[in-house]
Scaffold this motif. Structure first.
Motif, mmCIF file in Angstrom:
data_model
loop_
_atom_site.group_PDB
_atom_site.id
_atom_site.type_symbol
_atom_site.label_atom_id
_atom_site.label_comp_id
_atom_site.label_asym_id
_atom_site.label_seq_id
_atom_site.Cartn_x
_atom_site.Cartn_y
_atom_site.Cartn_z
ATOM 1 N N UNK A 1 0.818 -1.203 0.000
ATOM 2 C CA UNK A 1 0.000 0.000 0.000
ATOM 3 C C UNK A 1 0.860 1.264 0.000
ATOM 4 N N UNK A 2 0.539 2.203 -0.874
ATOM 5 C CA UNK A 2 1.122 3.552 -0.810
ATOM 6 C C UNK A 2 -0.015 4.512 -0.420
ATOM 7 N N UNK A 3 0.010 5.040 0.794
ATOM 8 C CA UNK A 3 -1.076 5.939 1.208
ATOM 9 C C UNK A 3 -0.942 7.309 0.542
ATOM 10 N N UNK A 4 -1.993 8.120 0.649
ATOM 11 C CA UNK A 4 -1.901 9.522 0.217
ATOM 12 C C UNK A 4 -0.839 10.216 1.074
ATOM 13 N N UNK A 5 -0.275 11.284 0.555
ATOM 14 C CA UNK A 5 0.744 12.016 1.329
ATOM 15 C C UNK A 5 0.092 12.720 2.522
ATOM 16 N N UNK A 6 0.924 13.234 3.410
ATOM 17 C CA UNK A 6 0.388 13.942 4.587
ATOM 18 C C UNK A 6 -0.443 15.147 4.153
ATOM 19 N N UNK B 1 16.098 -5.055 3.000
ATOM 20 C CA UNK B 1 17.278 -5.047 2.123
ATOM 21 C C UNK B 1 16.850 -5.233 0.666
ATOM 22 N N UNK B 2 15.950 -6.195 0.457
ATOM 23 C CA UNK B 2 15.470 -6.495 -0.895
ATOM 24 C C UNK B 2 14.768 -5.273 -1.496
ATOM 25 N N UNK B 3 13.871 -4.655 -0.749
ATOM 26 C CA UNK B 3 13.149 -3.490 -1.274
ATOM 27 C C UNK B 3 14.089 -2.303 -1.486
ATOM 28 N N UNK B 4 15.018 -2.089 -0.563
ATOM 29 C CA UNK B 4 15.953 -0.970 -0.731
ATOM 30 C C UNK B 4 16.826 -1.154 -1.974
ATOM 31 N N UNK B 5 17.155 -2.395 -2.273
ATOM 32 C CA UNK B 5 17.989 -2.661 -3.447
ATOM 33 C C UNK B 5 17.176 -2.531 -4.738
ATOM 34 N N UNK B 6 15.949 -3.076 -4.735
ATOM 35 C CA UNK B 6 15.201 -3.225 -5.986
ATOM 36 C C UNK B 6 14.209 -2.092 -6.247
ATOM 37 N N UNK C 1 14.019 1.142 -4.511
ATOM 38 C CA UNK C 1 14.421 2.183 -3.552
ATOM 39 C C UNK C 1 13.480 3.390 -3.570
ATOM 40 N N UNK C 2 13.037 3.795 -4.775
ATOM 41 C CA UNK C 2 12.197 4.996 -4.824
ATOM 42 C C UNK C 2 10.789 4.768 -4.267
ATOM 43 N N UNK C 3 10.370 3.512 -4.161
ATOM 44 C CA UNK C 3 9.033 3.226 -3.620
ATOM 45 C C UNK C 3 9.061 3.120 -2.097
#
Lengths: 440, 440
Positions: B190-195, B251-256, B258-260
């Motif tokens: 999930x990516x929520x709406x910004x603040x 680690x996996x998400x930061x590597x693959x 990163x922008x998300x």
């Protein structure tokens, strides 16, 4: 204490597997939904005889049953082709001395049940498995005395094409499954012994009346009768749908199988009283979940046209036994290696069996096909270690089905080119056989 | 008296089908196993948004819902490709003005349920179908008030990938069936709406992080969040099996991706609390037995990579409605023509959807593939009636899926040759486009 193994199904594969495991010291309980066939006459609509060949015999030999089996076998060294005029043409299956065997399904099952008891297998009849929890290795049964559940260390589903273990696997995630019916079905008929108590035709052959889209076949029984099977499309011009009245059946048989008609006094009656059944190929994977494994038809039901259904199931048992020999004890590694080894072979024999319907119903009546088989036979005689015909690899050898299929495809490509030559019928004997073999 | 139709399932396809039939005067009862989603918050683990495109919209338009739907759609005119460095590259799906739509599954279902009630459909919730007797057109249900059986003139199984009607067909003779899981599964994040209450990324795109054997995607929601889906192999190096600890996931998400990562405050927690699900293709035939018919996912569940699952189900309803228009009344002929027409199209979209996983996770990141799409776009601009890219035929046209697939294969063969040319990146604009189109 020895590990407890539950085997679902006390048919051909279930009993043989039970014997293998009992002989290795496991505490084996085999559960069969039907009553003990040794005490009843019910055949349950299943085919009465089967073709037993090298792979099946090898497995039976490994449990010491070779001699008992041979006494129950009728050797069939080739196909006897019947044309519409009643002319006969014999095509040997392999070399001199090679044959497949007609054997009674119930006779073989009885023998295996007796042997299983001798080996210490506990047999439980009228125990119909409803489901298996593979995570707890628990099998659930309905019995005449009510429902029971059985815990054990391992569960084998040798319970055939409609396996309860496989149905339980179906309800788990990521289980691949396919059932595919061909457009033809089958119906069993009967050629009794003659009034003098003799076989009505040559018993040392698998008789085929190949007619393109359909065929009749007959296999001999020990009581000097033949079990006859009509394979016919469900729909269309010549089909079960088009044969609705006794007149239509009679006309159809007189036109297509005239020489068989006088041998089948009750065939019109049989046609309408015997069931018409479908022909299915079932593929699935994985065969193993935790300590539960599928084997035989439960893992890979195939159409009957290569005569390899039972042989493939028996070979499953033999391969599993060899893995136990090698690795010492039944465990996750044995089961994993068993499924990895056998899956490609099951796929191969499923494809080969589908193909062989076309060969049996159609190609065996084609002079070009007959010539090709003649040339391949010569190739085999000249280069016995290099060129083994596909049928022989499948039926008379130990080669993995998957390897046989692959070699068979290469051979077919080579033979396609050979067969393109003009007037091959006249000059085939002077072909450069060595150059053909070298292409393999 | 009007004929009574039982529709199993009041999901997307079941409700739309019910509306079509009610508008034609049938007495339609739709039975849904779950509670009324308009009165509960349960999503049942299903994906939260879906891609709605031309075929689905056309069917919704036919029941007069075009405007209501459009207000709930977020247009996505192309793919936004995210590389590992966070660079963005936008690939339009089609021409200027063409787009697919992100739509909420539950929102769309609510709208359809309301519309069904307006059209006179009787809705029955918490009625779980256990089986159907197709010979008597009787459906059996368990409800909070006990078991009931329902007789009607017709039964439609719009009850999804695990259809009770299809399970009943499975127990009949000569029913072909296949379920095949791919080796990857999926998990929703999930990516929520910004603040500040805004979309965290451009909402007018389907976002893809293509990484070869796996990928992340994100589709916008009306509440300015994104539903994110990770598609990842179950086993192997980068897999659900290899991501067992929060550290490994991070680690996996930061590597693959990163922008998300900064956009997903709870993703590690979500990763371990949300389910991992399999991705299955189901094929079967026949879809019709007597007056019972399968429709939508019940007939042809597909993997989600072409965004066509719902669209194909809606098109089934539309085709059936057209046949009713043409032939006047629901009967055996309508059902027979429906299945004969739709089966090849269902097969085609199933194959296309499987292929598109490779395109999305891998090829969209390949410069050669991107160039090919550029050339095909130009071909389409120059010869709009002769060269329609495969994606456009599937997504923005009425062409039968089976025809789209066939034309797409021809185009691919032609493009394979075009793409063999050296330094094409530099000189593609001077290709002889006319001669390319003429090869079709």
């Amino acid at each position: 204490m020895s590990k407890k193994v539950t085997v679902l199904g006390a048919g051909l594969v279930g009993t043989l597997l039970s014997i293998f495991l009992a002989k290795r010291g496991y505490n084996v309980h085999a559960y069969e939904g039907r009553p003990d066939l040794r005490k009843s006459q019910l055949e349950g609509g299943r085919s009465i005889n089967l073709a037993l060949s090298h792979r099946g015999l090898k497995a039976l030999k490994a449990v010491g049953l070779e001699d008992e089996i041979k006494a129950r076998c009728i050797p069939m060294p080739g196909r006897m082709i019947h044309d519409t005029a009643g002319n006969l043409d014999f095509h040997p299956y392999g070399k001199e001395g090679q044959f497949i065997n007609s054997v009674s399904r119930s006779g073989l099952n009885e023998l295996l049940l007796n042997e299983a008891e001798k080996a210490g297998v506990y047999l439980h009849f009228e125990h119909r498995c409803t489901r298996v929890d593979h995570q707890t290795t628990t099998a659930y049964f309905t019995t005449p005395q009510g429902s029971i559940e059985v815990n054990s260390d391992f569960v084998f589903g040798a319970d055939g094409a409609f396996s309860a273990l496989r149905n339980s696997f179906m309800r788990t995630d990521r289980f691949n499954y396919e059932q595919h019916y061909i457009t033809a079905g089958y119906k069993e008929l009967h050629i009794p012994a003659t009034t003098k108590g003799e076989f009505a035709m040559d018993p040392h052959a698998l008789h085929i009346w190949p007619r393109g889209k359909f065929m009749l076949i007959a296999l001999p029984n020990l009581d000097k009768s033949f079990t006859v099977t009509l394979f016919l499309p469900f729909e269309g011009e010549n089909s079960f749908a088009s044969l609705q009245s006794p007149d239509q059946v009679l006309t159809f048989f007189n036109r297509e199988f005239a020489d068989a008609v006088p041998l089948m006094p009750d065939f019109v009656e049989d046609f309408f009283s015997n069931p018409t059944s479908g022909l299915v190929t079932m593929r699935c994977y994985p065969w193993v979940k935790q300590n539960c494994a599928l084997i035989g038809d439960a893992a890979h039901a195939i159409v009957p046209f290569y005569g390899q259904g039972m042989n493939a199931g028996f070979e499953d048992c033999h391969v599993l036994n060899q893995l136990l020999e090698e690795l010492g004890t039944l465990n996750a590694e044995v089961l994993s290696r068993y499924q990895e080894m056998r899956k490609p072979d099951a796929e191969a024999i499923a494809d080969l069996a589908l193909y062989n319907f076309i060969e049996m119903r159609d190609k065996v009546a084609d002079p070009k096909f007959v010539l090709q088989k003649k040339i391949e036979k010569r190739l085999n005689e000249l280069y016995p270690n290099q060129w083994l015909p596909l049928y022989s690899m499948v039926t008379f050898s130990d080669l993995r089905y998957s390897e046989a299929l692959e070699i068979g495809r290469k051979q077919q490509k080579i033979m396609d080119k050979v067969m393109e030559q003009e007037s091959l019928e006249e000059h085939w004997q002077s072909l450069d056989f060595e150059s053909i073999v070298r292409q393999l």
